[in-house]
Write a protein that holds these residues in place. Sequence first.
Motif: not given
Length: 227
Positions: A78-99
């Motif tokens: 299982t892989m989960v990928s997330t993305e968060i957006e800041m007020p200035n429009g920039t984004t950052c991502e993270d991914t985690d995996m569980y098997d």
Amino acid sequence: GPTTANYCYTITNTGGECGTVIRADRTRTATPPGPPDGTTTKDLLADFTGSTDLCPGESFEICEDEEISTCDEVCYETMVSTEIEMPNGTTCEDTDMYDFCIEPGCQVEVETTCTATLPDGTEADCNDIETPPEDCADGENLVSVEYCYTIENVGNSCGAISKLERTRTKTPPGESTTVDLLPQVDEANRELCPGESLEVCEEEELDTCEEACYETTVVVDATMEDS
């Protein structure tokens, strides 16, 4: 048997300012069969009713249930990928995996043997029954055969045989008969722990003057103590 797996995904803002989670995707692959047939995807935010706004150190959790079979030897990734957006429009991502992998606890194997007693009293495998003479008349060359079915618990937990069914097809004419063999096993003997086995046999008389093929299928179900 079926088991419910509860997956939970915790999304945390580890940055230095508040933002909004705009994406949380989950991809799960079961092997076998592997991708693409064994792969499913899900938008985790689609059914999420809570707030997706996170300030530094804050988090929220999304959970889902999935039914898996502990009788199947399968690995789940299982892989989960997330993305968060800041007020200035920039984004950052993270991914985690569980098997993890399932080592089946409920595994049974059945082996079929067929032994023929020939007219001269000798025994042979049913595949070695000789073709009778061309002038052989019906009922002239009867052979007694014994089918034996050995059921063994090859899993890692004890359980009871709950179904033992035999289907035999004679071709020609292509007719099938099905017999429930479970009543031939005393209830006290249906329990099998790892490495234990039981045997059920049945006899049948065949007319080898008939040109025919016999196909035998045996279906066995077992119910484990922990399922």
